[in-house]
Design a protein around this motif. Structure first.
Motif: not given
Lengths: 100, 466
Positions: B127-150
């Motif tokens: 459950a902990f990982e199911l909560l964590s993994l989507p958040i990593y991807a969500l943080a970078a969902i705005e791909k065009g933003n140069p800050l997103a990958p950081e």
């Protein structure tokens, strides 16, 4: 081969991974270090389960652990590709501009 | 006998997420999918009042009023996030990825919901990982933003490290006890391994709830990630982490409680101090709210340190207040951003002229976060400190009250900038659902402050099971 031997190997793997995580700056190297630490933990849990007389729960725990690690690395590689495309660098120090 | 009704909320959410994911592959418009996601989440929230509130699904999964209360918080957090994101995505040009966005938000919510019901370390870890993994991807969902990958890489690396720590902790606890079920532990064979395992468990959870000293990723990720995602990130994982901490406290740590109280007292104190002091010099609203969130976790940890049923109830109530005030504040920042306004103190200048409604709502959120009588956040703080006082932690209460006064400075500083009136700037037109989300949150925070007993009583009932 006894439990202490296995645990020593596991400890070594975790330590190497932790060192790599702190010392390496390339994203892929850091990902590998995390993977290495996870494998160390997997080995430790498996050897403990083995020492408990083949307790099945430990093996199940490790199976889930492996699957989750793979998912994690997949997300990590996606972020690596994104960083390379958007920022043109994959070195953590160059990626770090935010602070304060 | 397996009681499938225990899982009904989780299964419903999973079904919703998968159906929407399949719909996203067809030609159905993104707007309709977003609408369906919002309606589905709201329907599940209403449905949560009809499910039987006690039951276990094997020994690994328990549904009790405590878990149910937190699940409602997660569903509301997901709902507000989706409402905010549908507009935000349109302005920031990632509507094409709304399908993935919805799937990830719903799956993270599912993880949080499973986490607070877990009673076994395998369920807990998954459950902990199911909560964590989507958040990593969500943080970078705005791909065009140069800050997103950081921002995404920072939360990913810290999160992965916390996963390793957590998994190692689970391994040590397994080695020490020979089982992964919390309720089946009869003897602790190796006390040293047990204590080390508990510490590593705390480290893992500490990263998730942004506890001192594991909060370094928070401001950077918050600054870089899309604001609706940040709103979700600032509430759901923290509520889940604190919820699971309480469950561990009552069902698992009990044999070790004495030492743990001292530890958590210290952690609560440093977290409060660090969060509040770091927030003081911030100029970026998202960073400011990030540090303020760290400070709030310090206040909630005060309740954890008290470790009574009453304090658990008050922590639940605190999270209701925090859900609406903090998400409201982030969504108000998102609303500013959709109008091309920089999310800084400077940018919020003249807001009272440009959009009086948004300024009023933002003010309500800030007052609530700052704990000014009589908005919802004030009651949250009051009751948490009351619970800590009852447990004899007067030092912590005194420190918290002192820091809450210091915190007023940076909250009211934002308000001061909003009220700087200048001529000649056009008024802002905040679009549709984002405004609705901000409005709902503001109304709840304001009205809840007038009748807090409507929320306190359910929270007290929710902890009767322990």
């Amino acid at each position: 081969m006894t439990l202490p031997h296995l645990l020593q190997v596991a400890f070594a793997l975790i330590s190497i991974g932790l060192f790599g995580l702190l010392a390496r700056r390339h994203v892929i190297a850091v990902l590998l270090s995390i993977e290495l630490m996870f494998n160390g933990v997997n080995l430790a849990i498996l050897s403990v389960a083995w020492a408990y007389g083949g307790e099945p729960r430990g093996a199940v725990l490790v199976l889930f652990g492996i699957a989750i690690t793979v998912a994690e690395v997949a997300v990590g590689l996606a972020l690596f590709l994104l960083a390379r495309r958007v920022r043109g660098t994959v070195v953590l120090d160059d990626l770090s501009t935010l602070s304060g | 006998m397996l009681q499938w009704t225990t899982l009904s909320l989780e299964l419903g959410l999973l079904a919703l997420a998968l159906v929407l994911f399949v719909l996203d592959l067809t030609r159905v418009s993104r707007r309709l999918i977003t609408l369906l996601a919002g309606l589905g989440t709201f329907a599940l929230f209403l449905f949560s009042f009809t499910v039987p509130s006690t039951g276990t699904f094997t020994q690994a999964f328990i549904l009790d009023p405590f878990a149910l209360f937190l699940k409602r918080i997660f569903l509301l957090a997901a709902l507000l996030t989706l409402m905010g994101a549908s507009t935000y995505a349109r302005v920031r040009n990632y509507t094409a990825r709304m399908g993935e966005f919805i799937l990830l938000v719903l799956l993270a919510t599912l993880g949080a919901m499973a986490l607070v019901s877990a009673r076994d370390f395998l369920t807990f870890f998954v459950a902990f990982e199911l909560l964590s993994l989507p958040i990593y991807a969500l943080a970078a969902i705005e791909k065009g933003n140069p800050l997103a990958p950081e921002g995404a890489l920072k939360v990913f690396l810290f999160g992965s490290l916390s996963s390793v720590a957590l998994f190692l902790g689970i391994g040590l606890l397994y080695a020490a006890t020979g089982t992964t079920f919390w309720t089946r532990i009869h003897t602790v064979l190796f006390p040293v391994l047990f204590q080390l395992g508990v510490v590593l468990l705390l480290v893992g959870i500490g990263f998730k709830i942004a506890m001192f000293p594991f909060y370094m990723w928070v401001p950077d990720t918050y600054e870089a990630a899309p604001t609706p995602v940040v709103a979700f990130l600032s509430v759901a994982p923290k509520a889940a982490g604190i919820g699971v901490l309480f469950r561990l406290y009552f069902e698992f740590f009990s044999r070790w409680q004495g030492d743990l109280t001292a530890w958590i007292t210290v952690l609560a104190a440093v977290t409060m101090i660090a969060g509040n002091l770091m927030a003081l010099p911030q100029k970026n609203l998202k960073r400011l709210l990030a540090y303020s969130g760290v400070a709030h976790i310090g206040y909630v940890l005060t309740a954890v340190a008290a470790g009574s049923r009453f304090s658990a109830a008050m922590a639940l109530f605190y999270f209701v207040a925090y859900l609406f005030s903090n998400m409201g504040a982030f969504l108000a920042v998102a609303a500013l951003e959709t109008q091309g306004v920089e999310p800084t103190l400077e940018g919020s200048r003249n807001l009272i002229r440009r959009s009086p409604l948004l300024a009023a709502a933002f003010l309500v959120f800030l007052l609530s976060l700052g704990g000014i009588p009589f908005v919802l956040g004030f009651w949250g703080k009051l009751y948490v400190f009351l619970a800590a006082g009852k447990a004899g932690l007067w030092g912590l209460v005194f420190l918290g009250a002192l820091l809450a006064v210091i915190a007023l400075y940076y909250y009211l500083n934002v308000a001061r900038w909003m009220f700087i009136v200048e001529e000649g700037e056009g008024s802002l037109h905040i679009p549709g659902s984002l405004l609705a989300a901000v409005g709902i949150a503001a109304v709840v925070v304001f009205a809840g402050g007038l009748v807090p007993q409507w929320l306190v009583v359910p929270a007290v009932h929710a902890v009767m099971g322990f």
